[in-house]
Structure formats: structure tokens, C-alpha cells
Scaffold this motif. Structure first.
Motif, short mmCIF file in Angstrom:
data_model
loop_
_atom_site.label_atom_id
_atom_site.label_comp_id
_atom_site.label_asym_id
_atom_site.label_seq_id
_atom_site.Cartn_x
_atom_site.Cartn_y
_atom_site.Cartn_z
N LEU A 278 -19.64 15.46 37.11
CA LEU A 278 -19.67 14.07 36.34
C LEU A 278 -19.54 12.98 37.02
O LEU A 278 -20.14 12.10 36.83
CB LEU A 278 -18.59 14.20 35.25
N ARG A 279 -18.58 12.98 38.04
CA ARG A 279 -18.08 11.83 38.87
C ARG A 279 -19.31 11.38 39.62
O ARG A 279 -19.68 10.16 39.88
CB ARG A 279 -17.09 11.97 39.72
N LYS A 280 -20.28 12.15 40.18
CA LYS A 280 -21.52 12.04 40.66
C LYS A 280 -22.29 11.37 40.12
O LYS A 280 -23.39 10.72 40.69
CB LYS A 280 -21.93 13.08 41.56
N LYS A 281 -22.21 11.32 38.70
CA LYS A 281 -23.43 10.60 37.93
C LYS A 281 -22.89 9.05 37.74
O LYS A 281 -23.64 8.31 36.73
CB LYS A 281 -23.34 11.35 36.55
N ASP A 282 -21.67 8.75 38.23
CA ASP A 282 -21.31 7.27 38.14
C ASP A 282 -21.18 6.91 36.72
O ASP A 282 -22.05 5.81 36.51
CB ASP A 282 -22.29 6.26 39.09
N LEU A 283 -20.62 7.48 35.98
CA LEU A 283 -20.60 7.03 34.43
C LEU A 283 -19.41 6.45 33.80
O LEU A 283 -19.43 6.07 32.78
CB LEU A 283 -20.85 8.53 33.64
N TYR A 284 -18.39 6.01 34.83
CA TYR A 284 -17.23 5.68 34.39
C TYR A 284 -17.45 4.14 33.63
O TYR A 284 -16.46 4.17 32.68
CB TYR A 284 -16.12 5.43 35.63
N ASP A 285 -17.95 3.44 34.25
CA ASP A 285 -18.29 2.10 33.43
C ASP A 285 -18.81 2.29 31.77
O ASP A 285 -18.40 1.54 30.90
CB ASP A 285 -19.26 1.13 34.13
N ASN A 286 -19.79 3.05 31.70
CA ASN A 286 -20.21 3.34 30.48
C ASN A 286 -19.08 4.16 29.60
O ASN A 286 -18.89 4.06 28.32
CB ASN A 286 -21.38 4.47 30.47
N LEU A 287 -18.37 4.81 30.21
CA LEU A 287 -17.05 5.57 29.38
C LEU A 287 -16.19 4.41 28.77
O LEU A 287 -15.72 4.71 27.91
CB LEU A 287 -16.28 6.70 30.41
N GLU A 288 -16.00 3.65 29.85
CA GLU A 288 -14.97 2.51 29.45
C GLU A 288 -15.62 1.89 28.22
O GLU A 288 -14.80 1.34 27.57
CB GLU A 288 -14.68 1.61 30.51
N ARG A 289 -17.11 1.65 28.19
CA ARG A 289 -17.48 0.70 27.25
C ARG A 289 -17.57 1.37 25.93
O ARG A 289 -17.20 0.67 24.87
CB ARG A 289 -18.92 0.39 27.79
N ILE A 290 -17.76 2.51 25.83
CA ILE A 290 -17.46 3.31 24.54
C ILE A 290 -16.20 3.54 23.92
O ILE A 290 -16.21 4.05 22.83
CB ILE A 290 -18.54 4.81 24.67
N GLU A 291 -15.20 3.60 24.90
CA GLU A 291 -13.95 4.13 24.69
C GLU A 291 -13.42 3.63 23.31
O GLU A 291 -12.73 4.07 22.71
CB GLU A 291 -13.12 3.81 25.98
N PRO A 292 -13.37 2.15 23.10
CA PRO A 292 -12.90 1.76 21.88
C PRO A 292 -13.49 2.08 20.58
O PRO A 292 -12.98 2.06 19.44
CB PRO A 292 -13.21 0.06 21.99
N PHE A 293 -14.75 2.58 20.66
CA PHE A 293 -15.50 3.20 19.48
C PHE A 293 -15.77 4.66 19.35
O PHE A 293 -16.02 5.03 18.11
CB PHE A 293 -16.96 2.60 19.39
N VAL A 294 -15.30 5.46 20.15
CA VAL A 294 -15.62 6.81 20.06
C VAL A 294 -14.21 7.63 20.16
O VAL A 294 -13.23 7.30 21.09
CB VAL A 294 -16.42 7.40 21.30
N LYS A 295 -14.01 8.39 19.23
CA LYS A 295 -12.58 9.17 18.97
C LYS A 295 -12.53 10.02 20.39
O LYS A 295 -13.35 10.80 20.67
CB LYS A 295 -12.65 10.07 17.86
N ASN A 296 -11.23 10.08 20.70
CA ASN A 296 -10.93 11.01 21.95
C ASN A 296 -11.32 10.48 23.17
O ASN A 296 -10.98 11.30 24.26
CB ASN A 296 -11.22 12.36 21.68
N SER A 297 -12.15 9.31 23.30
CA SER A 297 -12.87 9.15 24.68
C SER A 297 -11.92 8.65 25.44
O SER A 297 -12.02 8.72 26.75
CB SER A 297 -13.97 8.28 24.45
N SER A 298 -10.67 8.14 25.08
CA SER A 298 -9.66 7.67 25.77
C SER A 298 -9.12 8.75 26.82
O SER A 298 -8.75 8.50 28.11
CB SER A 298 -8.39 6.84 25.44
#
Length: 346
Positions: free
Chosen positions: A158-178
Motif C-alpha cells: 500500500l505504501r508503494k502506491k503513495d496514497l497517504y495524501d488521499n487518505l488524509e483527505r477522506i479521513e474527516p468523512f469516512v468512519k474509522n479511516s483515522s
């Protein structure tokens, strides 16, 4: 079994309706799923094969139904481990995150602060997959958390997919994403070289399931204390205090912290470039010498501190560890310090 899987996948490849996206327990409304579930309960040895086949078919499924199927994959992982399901689950998760970001793009065009049902119902007419992704995100998050907690290989993938910025973006709206943001940087098994130059001491440490260097520093002090090497490496005397021992128990997972608190370092920690070790980052970001992460320990006059939150595990499946593999001789310590000349400011 193959026929049961085929029929279930075939059903879940069909597009979900708006009303179906509002059914939390959609699996329980499927006779084909119930038949497959009854089979796997009777034939426990088949669970790993069922898991692998379903995880490999997620990408072909309807997004909402695929999220529900991913939740079932999480149940199977609890019974038989992740097996070879990691790549299929992670790839499907990445696909869902992309649609979630698309949903937030739509939200930015409105005056809404959260995706409300009325907005989602309207959006389903023009962008149904964005709605399917949002309404399916909760069960999917539960499965992904279990996968990432159990599988270091899946975390690395997953880290190789460089997804962290998108995960930060959805965090306030998606349950348990924190929680996902916390487990994202957790390292797999790796070696770290620990040197105390002033004391001419060194050790090779095996580290695993650690997400923050704050956590690593806490576990490192625990390992040195348990080995009775704390004084040899220059740790302050209060490393043996009841408060410190309680923190060590929390950091290792031996006890569960019921509330936040403060952790005080008993030494100063630096990387090989002479910079203070960045506590918020993970162990796999520690600068290396000859491909070996290096942590330097110096006596601390002014104790550094951090929240206990940063020094405990974020998931019960994680087994945080910093274990001493072997002690370095004084000659080895001098040799490694010599290799850092021109790199370190010490």
C-alpha cells in the motif's frame, strides 16, 4: 465449492441499486452468500481458498457489493489469516479511495460540509459509483484495517502506491479511516543499529510493528532496561521508575492504556546525519549508513517528551517489538562511527 463461489460473484458483479446501497447487511439478503457461508462453516479447510478467490474477484464486482464482500474477506482472515488475499484487497481499496476523492470533489462544488443522504441520492443519478464507494467504505475499512494489521507485506504494498495524501483527505468523512492513517506507516520486521558514541556501546535491534519513532524510542529504552544495559548506554536513572515501567507495558501491548498521558525520554536520540530523530515519522524513514538505519543515543540534559498516544499500538493484531539481537564490540562501534564521518555533525 467452485460453483457456490461462481454464483455469488456473479450476483455481486451486478450493479447495486440506490436502495441496496442503504442496506448495511446486504450479505444477509443474498441467498447465494448464505449458501457459501454455510459451506465454509462446515468445511473450515476451504476458507483460505474461498478468501483468495473472492479477494481476486473484488475488482470485477459492483463497488458497494464489493465493499460488503471485502468485509466477509475480513471475517475469513480472522479464521485463516490473510493468505494471498492482500494484493486483491489493497487494489480494490485503492479503487474505492479514488471514487471517495471524486465524491469530495463533488462536495466542494456545493455548500454542504458532509455528504448527506439527500445529496447522495441526487448524485447517484449521475455518479453512482461515488455513492457506492462512500456507503460501502465503512465495512471496507474494517477489512483493510485487519489486513494491514496482520500483513506487513500488504502495508508495504500500500505504501508503494503513495496514497497517504488521499487518505488524509477522506479521513474527516469516512468512519474509522483515522486508524488507517496510524497503521499506514507501521513497519514490518527490520533491523536498526543503535549506537551510544559517548559510551562506546552499540547493539543491533530487531524492530517490528512500530509506526512512529516515538514508539521506537520507548520500546528501545524498554529493551535496554530489560537487558540491564540502560546505564551502559547512558539512559538516565529514572528509566527504572514505576511510571516508566508502566509506559513500557503500554508500549509493548502488555497492558492497555485507558487514557492519554506523557512519555519522557531518558536519553537524546539522533539520526546519523546529526539531526534529532524525527518522532512523528516511522522507523523505515530513519537515515541509513550502508543501507542500515542508525540511531544515536546521547545523555539528555533536557528531557524530550511526547504523548503516550504516539507510543502505543493502534490495533490489537499488531505486536510491537524492539528486541536486541546482539551487542556490538567497542571496535565495531568505532568502525561505524568512522563510516559516518562527513555525514554526521557529531
Amino acid at each position: 465449492m467452485e460453483e457456490l463461489i461462481r454464483l455469488f460473484v456473479e450476483e455481486f458483479q451486478q450493479p447495486s441499486t440506490l436502495e441496496e446501497t442503504k442496506i448495511a447487511n446486504l450479505l444477509g439478503h443474498s441467498d447465494r452468500f448464505i449458501a457459501l457461508d454455510q459451506y465454509r462453516r462446515k468445511c473450515l479447510k476451504a476458507q483460505k481458498q474461498i478468501l483468495g478467490e473472492l479477494a481476486g474477484k473484488l475488482d470485477s464486482m459492483d463497488l458497494y457489493k464489493g465493499c460488503c464482500c471485502a468485509f466477509f474477506c475480513g471475517v475469513l482472515m480472522g479464521e485463516c489469516g490473510p493468505g494471498g488475499a492482500g494484493e486483491g484487497l489493497v487494489n480494490f481499496f485503492i479503487k474505492v479511495v479514488s471514487h471517495l476523492c471524486g465524491l469530495l470533489d463533488e462536495l466542494d462544488k456545493t455548500e454542504e460540509s458532509d455528504p448527506e443522504d439527500e445529496m447522495l441520492d441526487k448524485l447517484f443519478l449521475t455518479a453512482p459509483d461515488k455513492v457506492r464507494a462512500f456507503r460501502g467504505s465503512a465495512p471496507l475499512m474494517m477489512a483493510i484495517m485487519d489486513l494491514l494489521a496482520k500483513s506487513p507485506e500488504s502495508r508495504e504494498y500500500l505504501r508503494k502506491k503513495d496514497l497517504y495524501d488521499n487518505l488524509e483527505r477522506i479521513e474527516p468523512f469516512v468512519k474509522n479511516s483515522s486508524y488507517l492513517l496510524r497503521i499506514y506507516p507501521v513497519c514490518g520486521p527490520m533491523d536498526v543499529l543503535v549506537l551510544a558514541p559517548k559510551k562506546e556501546q552499540g547493539a543491533l535491534i530487531r524492530v517490528q510493528d512500530v509506526g512512529k519513532n516515538f514508539h521506537l524510542m520507548t520500546l528501545l529504552e524498554r529493551a535496554l532496561y530489560q537487558k540491564e544495559w540502560d546505564q551502559r548506554f547512558g539512559l538516565s536513572a529514572d528509566v527504572k521508575s514505576p511510571e516508566s515501567l508502566k509506559v513500557f507495558a503500554y508500549a509493548s501491548g502488555e497492558e492497555t492504556a485507558r487514557q492519554n498521558g506523557s512519555v519522557y525520554a531518558h536519553a537524546a536520540y539522533y539520526s546519523c546525519d546529526g539531526q534529532m530523530l524525527w518522532g512523528e515519522m516511522g522507523p523505515d524513514t530513519i537515515p541509513c549508513v550502508e543501507q542500515m538505519p542508525v540511531v544515536l543515543i546521547y545523555p539528555e540534559k533536557f528531557p524530550r517528551s511526547w504523548d503516550l498516544f504516539f507510543a502505543v499500538s493502534c490495533h490489537p493484531y499488531l505486536k510491537p517489538l524492539a528486541e536486541i539481537k546482539r551487542e556490538l564490540s567497542k571496535e565495531e562501534v568505532r568502525e561505524w562511527m568512522g563510516k559516518m564521518q562527513g555525514i554526521s555533525s557529531f
